[in-house]
Enzyme design. Structure first.
Site, mmCIF file in Angstrom:
data_model
loop_
_atom_site.group_PDB
_atom_site.id
_atom_site.type_symbol
_atom_site.label_atom_id
_atom_site.label_comp_id
_atom_site.label_asym_id
_atom_site.label_seq_id
_atom_site.Cartn_x
_atom_site.Cartn_y
_atom_site.Cartn_z
ATOM 1 N N HIS A 367 0.789 -1.235 0.000
ATOM 2 C CA HIS A 367 0.000 0.000 0.000
ATOM 3 C C HIS A 367 0.817 1.280 0.000
ATOM 4 O O HIS A 367 0.416 2.270 -0.588
ATOM 5 C CB HIS A 367 -1.054 -0.035 1.101
ATOM 6 C CG HIS A 367 -2.242 -0.785 0.618
ATOM 7 N ND1 HIS A 367 -2.379 -2.138 0.824
ATOM 8 C CD2 HIS A 367 -3.264 -0.416 -0.163
ATOM 9 C CE1 HIS A 367 -3.472 -2.536 0.215
ATOM 10 N NE2 HIS A 367 -4.034 -1.518 -0.387
ATOM 11 N N ARG A 474 -10.390 2.811 -4.511
ATOM 12 C CA ARG A 474 -10.124 1.828 -3.451
ATOM 13 C C ARG A 474 -10.496 2.426 -2.103
ATOM 14 O O ARG A 474 -9.672 3.079 -1.454
ATOM 15 C CB ARG A 474 -8.634 1.451 -3.444
ATOM 16 C CG ARG A 474 -8.154 0.677 -4.660
ATOM 17 C CD ARG A 474 -6.682 0.316 -4.479
ATOM 18 N NE ARG A 474 -6.234 -0.720 -5.385
ATOM 19 C CZ ARG A 474 -5.513 -0.502 -6.499
ATOM 20 N NH1 ARG A 474 -5.186 0.725 -6.835
ATOM 21 N NH2 ARG A 474 -5.127 -1.519 -7.247
ATOM 22 N N ARG A 510 -15.313 0.998 -4.919
ATOM 23 C CA ARG A 510 -15.270 -0.410 -4.533
ATOM 24 C C ARG A 510 -15.478 -0.502 -3.029
ATOM 25 O O ARG A 510 -14.869 0.273 -2.279
ATOM 26 C CB ARG A 510 -13.904 -0.989 -4.906
ATOM 27 C CG ARG A 510 -13.714 -2.402 -4.397
ATOM 28 C CD ARG A 510 -12.455 -3.007 -4.935
ATOM 29 N NE ARG A 510 -11.282 -2.526 -4.225
ATOM 30 C CZ ARG A 510 -10.030 -2.894 -4.532
ATOM 31 N NH1 ARG A 510 -9.818 -3.720 -5.549
ATOM 32 N NH2 ARG A 510 -9.014 -2.442 -3.851
ATOM 33 N N GLU A 610 -11.816 -11.451 -9.943
ATOM 34 C CA GLU A 610 -10.464 -11.684 -9.428
ATOM 35 C C GLU A 610 -10.248 -13.135 -9.071
ATOM 36 O O GLU A 610 -9.115 -13.578 -8.900
ATOM 37 C CB GLU A 610 -10.240 -10.833 -8.168
ATOM 38 C CG GLU A 610 -10.426 -9.349 -8.413
ATOM 39 C CD GLU A 610 -10.198 -8.509 -7.176
ATOM 40 O OE1 GLU A 610 -9.128 -7.908 -7.077
ATOM 41 O OE2 GLU A 610 -11.104 -8.446 -6.308
ATOM 42 N N ASN A 633 -4.536 -7.936 -10.942
ATOM 43 C CA ASN A 633 -3.475 -8.269 -9.976
ATOM 44 C C ASN A 633 -3.826 -9.562 -9.246
ATOM 45 O O ASN A 633 -3.010 -10.475 -9.134
ATOM 46 C CB ASN A 633 -3.303 -7.158 -8.927
ATOM 47 C CG ASN A 633 -3.031 -5.811 -9.548
ATOM 48 O OD1 ASN A 633 -2.567 -5.739 -10.683
ATOM 49 N ND2 ASN A 633 -3.339 -4.751 -8.836
ATOM 50 N N ASP A 634 -5.053 -9.605 -8.739
ATOM 51 C CA ASP A 634 -5.466 -10.811 -8.026
ATOM 52 C C ASP A 634 -5.762 -11.955 -8.981
ATOM 53 O O ASP A 634 -5.413 -13.104 -8.706
ATOM 54 C CB ASP A 634 -6.682 -10.517 -7.141
ATOM 55 C CG ASP A 634 -6.257 -9.935 -5.801
ATOM 56 O OD1 ASP A 634 -5.324 -10.501 -5.201
ATOM 57 O OD2 ASP A 634 -6.826 -8.917 -5.378
ATOM 58 N N ARG A 644 1.229 -12.397 -5.327
ATOM 59 C CA ARG A 644 1.523 -11.110 -5.979
ATOM 60 C C ARG A 644 2.556 -10.289 -5.227
ATOM 61 O O ARG A 644 3.167 -9.383 -5.782
ATOM 62 C CB ARG A 644 0.236 -10.292 -6.168
ATOM 63 C CG ARG A 644 -0.430 -9.914 -4.870
ATOM 64 C CD ARG A 644 -1.805 -9.332 -5.091
ATOM 65 N NE ARG A 644 -1.773 -7.879 -5.213
ATOM 66 C CZ ARG A 644 -2.857 -7.119 -5.286
ATOM 67 N NH1 ARG A 644 -4.063 -7.667 -5.285
ATOM 68 N NH2 ARG A 644 -2.774 -5.827 -5.362
ATOM 69 N N CYS A 681 -8.987 -3.104 -14.136
ATOM 70 C CA CYS A 681 -8.401 -2.045 -13.304
ATOM 71 C C CYS A 681 -7.142 -2.475 -12.566
ATOM 72 O O CYS A 681 -6.747 -1.838 -11.602
ATOM 73 C CB CYS A 681 -9.424 -1.494 -12.331
ATOM 74 S SG CYS A 681 -10.085 -2.730 -11.214
HETATM 75 C C1 PEP Z 1 -6.595 -6.179 -8.571
HETATM 76 O O1 PEP Z 1 -6.569 -7.157 -7.848
HETATM 77 O O2 PEP Z 1 -6.192 -6.183 -9.755
HETATM 78 C C2 PEP Z 1 -7.140 -4.897 -8.094
HETATM 79 C C3 PEP Z 1 -7.333 -3.888 -8.899
HETATM 80 O O3 PEP Z 1 -7.371 -4.808 -6.758
HETATM 81 P P1 PEP Z 1 -6.220 -4.578 -5.671
HETATM 82 O O4 PEP Z 1 -4.944 -4.330 -6.392
HETATM 83 O O5 PEP Z 1 -6.656 -3.409 -4.848
HETATM 84 O O6 PEP Z 1 -6.256 -5.863 -4.926
HETATM 85 MG MG MG Z 2 -7.673 -7.139 -5.959
#
Ligand code: PEP
Ligand code: MG
Length: 756
Positions: A367, A474, A510, A610, A633-634, A644, A681
């Site tokens: 973060h 977020r 979200r 995800e 990402n997830d 990740r 995203c």
């Molecule tokens: C993701 O998982 O791609 C996403 C956008 O959510 P975060 O990165 O906040 O987990």
């Molecule tokens: Mg995510």
């Protein structure tokens, strides 16, 4: 018998006077060694300073041949002096010539001296040189003499660190401390920053070395130790989750150290020798760090960093320093260096003074990095060793593109980077111009380029980047940077500010995505999990704690009164979760309308894709929601079974590999088939090459960090989409490809001069 405490005290007093006199550095050193020799009744006192080329050069001597100054030298590890420097331990010998490491330097004429005491000149655990006394007679130096020489060495370390000796160096033979060094880590956020080092957890630099009254100083130390122990007990008594498990263990260790009689005794001894309490903490810590540096046991090394932290806390207690003072003394081009850092801590620094961030640990998706990206600061991560090699105020370059840093860079490198910064500024100008152009491919197909956000600091970027809206807000970031749950009003206020700043551009909020690795220290319900990424997080957690979700939804509904509300749910695994969330939302809508609240003009509910389970019910998913947003990402982490945040694996699997691209194509096709808008995203949207692939696969809306919008738009406006679709038709499903997809995509772009 000589009073053992007054000897060093007299010497330190003398050194203090010498430090204040307006002397040339060589003259000052000469006088220092003379005074040490006379105070310790030694025939010889010599100072060797470590150069950047790992050579220890004789800088001053009383007793040895004076013409050998700046000529006599030993390599690190060579002779007694080299051994002391390499081991960072003192050597106390009654007959030096008998020692196996003894090396005779004929130019010094030292053959007649038998006894030898040498101590390392240390600063923050690093060896900067060696200080030696010698006597003709065979004698063993006493403990208090070793202590006195070590204390004196600290004063010399300060002289070296403040650059006082720099004028005595020959070109090309700089001191080790000032040596330019480069480190390579990973790129966490693009950009180049030139500036000066600010250590986030500063090894507090103690400049006030000598005490006026030892007994008063011991009492001051005692009081600070008392408050330190109390604060640790206090933390241990709090039953917060943040202080459970690992953290608790650390605190227990702190408590043990803070009560360690040996430690306290060494601190008091250093004070009685004439140091201030602060200088005593630094000295004892530096000695200990140097000793521990050579230990290989990982457990002990880990404990060392706890001890460091504890010593820093004690120093802060002694100096009465808070974080505010740090911010006030920040240079205007600060580059932060930290082992790791929380998102909230970064936000404590004034944005306008930050030029970069360097982390020894961390991951691209942690973060603090997300926040740094939102703030538009270049970030290099996993830069091992940066903290110990940097001094506050050192010149530094952060190359966020390469993930490298250059400490104390040479002027030609600095000039090259300054040029790079100018080049980037010109390119930013080009991106700014692009904002006026429609967001369409070369063959006229519109693609929405949206930005990701999560904090108020992000909002100015909405206009600056030219984003078409916020594709992912977020909301958990507000929770993560707070120290208690943000109240309903604070949530509503932030959401309202976001919508106001968006001025009618769409915003997708979200619901809070916490749990797993995104821990809220104040959240009492959190549990220890073996696999947090697969655990009680996001929608799973908020459905189990509906109070949390209800408060947030109510705040969103109120903030969006008279405007559209787009809301999406993170980490959906089953469609029933969407239905449950919808029930909660409906109930809140009914509740608010009963009290005649101004409601949103429309409410669109979406799901984040995800979790791979949704891939096998895509048509049902598309029908169950108003829109879908791929969290790449997830999704990538779960499809490829790759954590990740694991830097060891960060570059191992390619997110433009055929299987993952096929997954993305399935999703885009399902969206089109069901007339359900699909967006993406994750970080994938922000790199021109992967953004190009996404558009080729059918995505018409992607959301990324604001800094990526310019480069992605530059790619988009040059992209002949039809040709790319043809390329995917030929290659994506082909049973065997000659080259990896990334290479094929790169070649596609190169052949058509598409800027990536
Ligand atoms: C993701 O998982 O791609 C996403 C956008 O959510 P975060 O990165 O906040 O987990
Ligand atoms: Mg995510």
């Amino acid at each position: 018998m000589r009073d053992t405490a007054s000897g060093p005290r007299v010497l330190l007093k003398r050194l203090r006077e010498l430090m204040q006199e307006p002397l040339e550095p060589q003259e000052r050193l000469d006088r220092i060694v003379r005074d040490i020799a006379s105070n310790m009744v030694a025939e010889v006192c010599s100072l060797y300073v470590l150069r950047a080329d790992s050579v220890l050069e004789l800088y001053a001597t009383e007793g040895l041949n004076p013409t050998s100054v700046h000529l006599a030298q030993l390599r690190l590890g060579q002779g007694l002096v080299g051994t002391i420097a390499a081991s960072a331990r003192p050597l106390n010998l009654s007959n030096a010539q008998e020692h196996p490491a003894f090396a005779y330097l004929p130019e010094t004429g030292e053959e007649i001296y038998h006894s030898f005491l040498g101590v390392p000149v240390l600063r923050a655990g690093r060896t900067l040189g060696v200080l030696v006394v010698q006597n003709k007679t065979m004698r063993q130096y006493r403990e208090d003499e070793i202590e006195a020489l070590e204390t004196t060495a600290m004063v010399i370390a300060e002289m070296i660190a403040t650059g006082d000796l720099a004028r005595l160096t020959k070109p090309g033979l700089e001191l080790d401390l000032r040596r330019p060094v480069s480190f390579t880590g990973l790129s966490f956020n693009d950009g180049v920053g030139l500036g000066h080092v600010v250590l986030h957890e500063p090894r507090i630099v103690v400049t006030n070395l000598f005490n006026e009254d030892s007994e008063e100083e011991v009492r001051r130390l005692d009081r600070s130790l008392g408050s330190l122990r109390l604060s640790i007990d206090d933390m241990l008594e709090r039953r917060d989750v943040a202080f459970e498990g690992e953290h608790r263990e650390v605190l227990e260790a702190y408590r043990m150290f803070a009560n360690d009689r040996g430690w306290v005794r060494r601190l008091e001894e250093a004070i009685r020798n004439g140091l201030t309490a602060e200088a005593a903490v630094e000295k004892v810590q530096s000695d200990m760090r140097a000793r521990m540096l050579h230990m290989t046991d990982p457990y002990l090394r880990e404990r060392m960093s706890d001890f460091d932290d504890l010593a820093n806390r004690l120093l802060r207690q002694l100096m009465g320093r808070g974080p505010e003072d740090v911010a006030a003394s920040l240079p205007k081009d600060a580059i932060l260096i930290a082992r790791s850092m929380g998102a909230a801590e970064l936000l404590d620094y004034p944005r306008d003074k930050l030029r970069g961030l360097v982390l020894e640990d961390g991951a691209a998706t942690s973060h603090v990095v997300i926040v740094a990206r939102a703030m538009g600061i270049p970030v290099a991560g996993q830069v091992k060793g940066a903290v110990s090699m940097a001094e506050n105020g050192d010149a530094i370059i952060v190359d966020g593109e390469e993930g490298t840093i250059h400490l104390r860079p040479q002027s030609d490198l600095e000039a090259a980077y300054a040029e790079k910064v100018r080049f980037r500024a010109r390119r930013q100008e080009v991106y700014r111009e692009l904002r006026k152009k429609p967001s369409v491919t070369k063959d006229g197909v519109a693609v929405d380029l949206l930005m990701n956000a999560g904090l108020a600091v992000d909002l100015p970027q909405l206009t600056e980047s030219g984003a078409a809206g916020i594709g992912l807000f977020r909301t958990e970031l507000q929770f993560m940077v707070a120290s208690t749950f943000p109240r309903a009003e604070a949530q509503e206020r932030l959401y309202r500010d976001v919508l106001d700043a968006a001025r009618g551009k769409p915003v997708t909020f979200r619901t809070i995505d916490i749990g797993g690795d995104k821990v809220l220290p104040y959240f009492k319900g959190a549990i220890q999990e073996e696999n947090p990424a697969l655990g009680w997080r996001a929608i799973r957690l908020t459905l189990d704690r509906p109070g949390l979700l209800r408060t947030q939804i109510r705040a969103l509904l109120k903030a969006c009164g008279g405007r559209e509300l787009k809301l999406m749910l993170p980490m959906v695994t089953e469609l029933s979760e969407i239905a449950q969330a919808r029930e909660i939302i409906d109930r809140e809508v009914r509740h608010l309308s009963r009290f005649a609240h101004h409601l949103p003009t429309s409410l669109k509910l979406g799901a984040m894709l995800e979790v791979p389970s949704l891939l096998f019910q895509l048509d049902e998913l598309m029908k169950a929601v108003d829109f879908v947003s791929v969290g790449s990402n997830d999704l990538f982490q779960f499809v490829m079974a790759v954590d990740r945040g694991n830097t060891q694996l960060a570059d191992r699997f390619d997110n433009l590999s055929t299987p993952f691209l096929r997954v993305l194509k399935m999703i885009a096709d399902a969206g089109a088939r069901n007339h359900t808008p699909v967006t993406l995203c994750g970080e994938l949207a922000g790199k021109p090459i992967s953004a190009m692939a996404l558009i080729g696969l059918g995505f018409r809306s992607i959301s990324m960090s604001p800094a990526s919008i310019g480069p992605v738009k530059a790619m988009l406006t040059e992209l002949p989409l039809q040709e790319l679709e043809g390329f995917f038709n030929d290659n994506l499903m082909a049973p065997s490809q000659k080259l990896p997809m990334r290479a094929l995509l790169q070649a596609f772009a190169d052949d058509r001069s598409i800027p990536l």
